[in-house]
Structures are given as C-alpha cells and as structure tokens.
Enzyme design. Structure first.
Site, mmCIF file in Angstrom:
data_model
loop_
_atom_site.group_PDB
_atom_site.id
_atom_site.type_symbol
_atom_site.label_atom_id
_atom_site.label_comp_id
_atom_site.label_asym_id
_atom_site.label_seq_id
_atom_site.Cartn_x
_atom_site.Cartn_y
_atom_site.Cartn_z
ATOM 1 N N ASP A 122 0.814 -1.202 0.085
ATOM 2 C CA ASP A 122 -0.095 -0.020 0.086
ATOM 3 C C ASP A 122 0.944 1.149 0.025
ATOM 4 O OD1 ASP A 122 -2.267 1.386 0.043
ATOM 5 O OD2 ASP A 122 -2.827 1.184 2.255
ATOM 6 N N ASN B 193 1.381 3.410 -2.815
ATOM 7 C CA ASN B 193 1.976 3.963 -4.127
ATOM 8 C C ASN B 193 1.478 5.387 -4.581
ATOM 9 O OD1 ASN B 193 2.874 1.318 -4.223
ATOM 10 N ND2 ASN B 193 1.592 0.688 -5.803
ATOM 11 N N ARG C 180 0.215 7.642 -2.671
ATOM 12 C CA ARG C 180 0.656 8.599 -1.680
ATOM 13 C C ARG C 180 2.197 9.163 -1.851
ATOM 14 N NH1 ARG C 180 -1.406 5.936 3.534
ATOM 15 N NH2 ARG C 180 -1.852 4.539 1.809
ATOM 16 N N HIS D 130 2.920 3.479 -8.951
ATOM 17 C CA HIS D 130 2.757 2.081 -9.126
ATOM 18 C C HIS D 130 3.864 1.537 -10.023
ATOM 19 C CE1 HIS D 130 -1.319 2.157 -7.781
ATOM 20 N NE2 HIS D 130 -1.903 2.856 -8.702
ATOM 21 N N SER E 94 -6.908 -5.612 -6.057
ATOM 22 C CA SER E 94 -8.125 -6.259 -5.107
ATOM 23 C C SER E 94 -9.561 -6.033 -5.995
ATOM 24 C CB SER E 94 -8.265 -5.488 -3.822
ATOM 25 O OG SER E 94 -8.854 -4.239 -4.228
ATOM 26 N N LEU F 133 10.894 -20.576 -4.326
ATOM 27 C CA LEU F 133 9.764 -19.733 -3.715
ATOM 28 C C LEU F 133 8.400 -19.584 -4.393
ATOM 29 C CD1 LEU F 133 9.300 -17.037 -1.997
ATOM 30 C CD2 LEU F 133 10.016 -15.931 -4.000
ATOM 31 N N ARG G 276 -5.224 -2.106 8.720
ATOM 32 C CA ARG G 276 -6.443 -3.273 8.303
ATOM 33 C C ARG G 276 -6.060 -4.171 7.347
ATOM 34 N NH1 ARG G 276 -7.633 2.031 6.951
ATOM 35 N NH2 ARG G 276 -7.499 2.365 4.569
ATOM 36 N N SER H 134 -8.434 -5.131 4.813
ATOM 37 C CA SER H 134 -8.931 -4.529 3.322
ATOM 38 C C SER H 134 -9.307 -5.960 2.572
ATOM 39 C CB SER H 134 -8.093 -3.839 2.684
ATOM 40 O OG SER H 134 -7.842 -2.646 3.529
HETATM 41 C C1 FPP Z 1 -1.681 0.366 -3.290
HETATM 42 O O1 FPP Z 1 -1.248 1.545 -3.647
HETATM 43 C C2 FPP Z 1 -1.196 -0.571 -4.338
HETATM 44 C C3 FPP Z 1 -2.222 -1.090 -5.366
HETATM 45 C C4 FPP Z 1 -3.428 -0.590 -5.435
HETATM 46 C C5 FPP Z 1 -1.653 -1.967 -6.297
HETATM 47 C C6 FPP Z 1 -0.301 -2.841 -6.069
HETATM 48 C C7 FPP Z 1 0.446 -2.661 -7.285
HETATM 49 C C8 FPP Z 1 1.799 -2.626 -7.403
HETATM 50 C C9 FPP Z 1 2.652 -2.790 -6.207
HETATM 51 C C10 FPP Z 1 2.236 -2.477 -8.921
HETATM 52 C C11 FPP Z 1 1.459 -3.693 -9.833
HETATM 53 C C12 FPP Z 1 2.151 -4.900 -9.560
HETATM 54 C C13 FPP Z 1 1.590 -5.830 -10.280
HETATM 55 C C14 FPP Z 1 2.276 -7.160 -10.302
HETATM 56 C C15 FPP Z 1 0.234 -5.820 -11.031
HETATM 57 P P1 FPP Z 1 -2.405 2.644 -3.679
HETATM 58 O O2 FPP Z 1 -2.688 3.130 -5.196
HETATM 59 O O3 FPP Z 1 -3.848 2.300 -2.840
HETATM 60 O O4 FPP Z 1 -1.625 3.773 -2.779
HETATM 61 P P2 FPP Z 1 -2.355 5.010 -2.019
HETATM 62 O O5 FPP Z 1 -3.342 4.209 -0.789
HETATM 63 O O6 FPP Z 1 -1.341 5.732 -1.383
HETATM 64 O O7 FPP Z 1 -3.459 5.752 -2.945
#
Ligand code: FPP
Length: 252
Positions: free
Chosen positions: A26, A28, A30, A43, A71, A137, A200, A202
């Site tokens: 979580d 990305n 922010r 991302h 998700s 792994l 949490r 989620s």
């Molecule tokens: C949460 O950050 C992250 C995600 C919704 C997706 C996670 C995805 C990656 C790490 C990259 C993609 C990897 C693959 C293999 C598809 P957020 O956007 O919810 O951050 P925020 O809560 O700060 O807005």
C-alpha cells in the site's frame, strides 16, 4: 510439517524466517503525490519494490510470498488507473517471467479470473504453467482478489456438492471450506505485512489470516527495501503465537 506449523526451518544469521509471508503493498499513490508525481509513477516504482522483495524473499529462505496486486474493490478506481495497473501486470509477466523461472520461483494466482481480459488470463495461466515445477519460492499473486468473494466461491462449491448429493450437510466443516478455497494446498500466512501506515486487512486473506501475525510499517510500498522486510521478520520473531492454546510458540 502440518499446514499450520508456524515456521520454515531456515535461519539466516540469527533471523528465523516465517514460512509464508503475505504483503499488502500500500501507498503507491501517496508516495507519488508526496513527490508531485502522477500516481502511475508510484505504481511503476511499486513494481520495482516488488522485484526487490521477491529477490529478498528467495534469499531469506521464505517459502511462500503472497502479494495483494489488485483487489476486487480496485475496479472502483478511475479507468485510467485500472488500465495502468493492468498494463503493469502484463509488463511484469512479460518482462520478469523468464527471470522468475530461472530463479526457481513458482507463480500461483488467486482471485477471480473469469472477468479479466482474455490476454491477462492467458498470461496468468502461462506464468503458472511455465513455473509449475519450481520450488525455491512460491509467489502467490492475488489478482482481482477479495477474501469475502473467495469464501463465497468456496461456499458455492460446497453448496453445489450438497445439492448434487455428494456432500452431507454435516460434512460442511471449517476444514472442508478451507479445502474449497482458491489455493487450498498453501499454508496459512504466518506473517502479514501492510505498508503505508494503514492498519487493516481490507478484504485480504480473511480466512487464512485467523492466526497470522500482523505487522504494519509506515513505509510507502515503493520505498520497501530488503531491510524493511527483515525488520518486519524480526518483529514477527518477538511475537508469541499460541493458536488459541496456552503454550507459546515464538516466531523463532
Ligand atoms: C496500493 O497503492 C497498491 C495497489 C492498488 C496495487 C499494487 C500494485 C503494485 C505494487 C504494482 C503492480 C504490480 C503488479 C504485479 C500488477 P495505492 O494506490 O492504494 O496507494 P495509496 O493508498 O497511497 O493511494
């Protein structure tokens, strides 16, 4: 080792590592916003953190690494962001699959595949097929995944078996339901890490997390380093796990 045995028997230095680590990646968005960058850049940097983490997990002797990549609720994001996340998954599999395979990583996927674009389904199938013999792994990619939906799917499978006369109502037990989940052969996660300071689950692995240790770190996912993982494991090792009994089993 039984499904709920907490520890992998591998120790690196004086760190005894959990057998199964799951991560809610979580922060990305922010991370990007705090730098005046587009969320998509967060991302993209998140994928780099993922590569580092897979390498570190393999080196540390972690047996199973589950990552929350997309998700079931992420569909409510703006279409442009959804396109970006799908594109990143495509790129991740196309660019990294050979490398993962070479490094002994087996890819497994949990979540609902039916509604995904056919090319994404093909890529997920290909990743699972190509790497199916690998054992160093197990990388479990939770994609279009929601735990309540997974439990509902398991309930549907059992209901269908009951309706067909193949399963007695009295045989609908917790163990039976667990055997109907998306990847019933995987051990439950010992440690679940969530980055970005949110505390949490989620809708992530709700069934499997019954006795998982939860570690929340303030780091935004793109800044996640091997040391962040190691520190979370050290925290895990301090915990005493009793699985509802009286006898403590520490994380080490
Ligand atoms: C949460 O950050 C992250 C995600 C919704 C997706 C996670 C995805 C990656 C790490 C990259 C993609 C990897 C693959 C293999 C598809 P957020 O956007 O919810 O951050 P925020 O809560 O700060 O807005």
């Amino acid at each position: 080792m039984s499904k709920n045995e907490p520890l992998h028997a591998v120790a690196i230095g004086n760190i005894a590592v959990p057998r199964h680590v799951a991560i809610i990646m979580d922060g990305n968005g922010r991370w990007a916003e705090s730098r005046g960058l587009p969320r998509a850049e967060g991302h993209r940097r998140g994928v780099e953190a993922l590569r580092r983490t897979v390498r570190a997990a393999g080196d540390l002797g972690i047996g199973f690494l589950t990552i929350f990549s997309f998700s079931a609720e992420n569909w409510s994001r703006p279409p442009s962001e959804i396109r970006e996340l799908m594109a990143l998954l495509r790129r991740f599999i196309r660019h990294d699959l050979a490398d993962l395979h070479r490094n002994g990583v087996r890819v497994r996927v949990i979540g609902e595949r039916e509604n995904l674009d056919p090319d994404i389904r093909r890529l997920l199938d290909e990743a699972e097929q190509l790497t199916r013999e690998n054992e160093r792994l197990i990388l479990v990619v939770a994609f279009n995944y929601g735990a309540r939906q997974e439990i509902a799917r398991a309930a549907q499978r059992m209901a269908a078996a009951v309706a067909a006369g193949d399963l007695a109502v009295s045989a609908v037990t917790a163990d039976k339901l667990a055997s109907c989940l998306d990847a019933p052969d995987l051990p439950d996660p010992d440690l679940i890490i969530r980055t970005s300071g949110e505390q949490r689950l989620s809708n992530f692995l709700l069934w499997q997390a019954a006795y998982s240790e939860l570690v929340f770190v303030p780091t935004y996912w793109p800044d996640f380093e091997r040391s962040t993982l190691e520190n979370a494991i050290v925290e895990y090792c301090r915990r005493q796990r009793r699985f509802g009994g009286l006898v403590a089993r520490t994380g080490s």
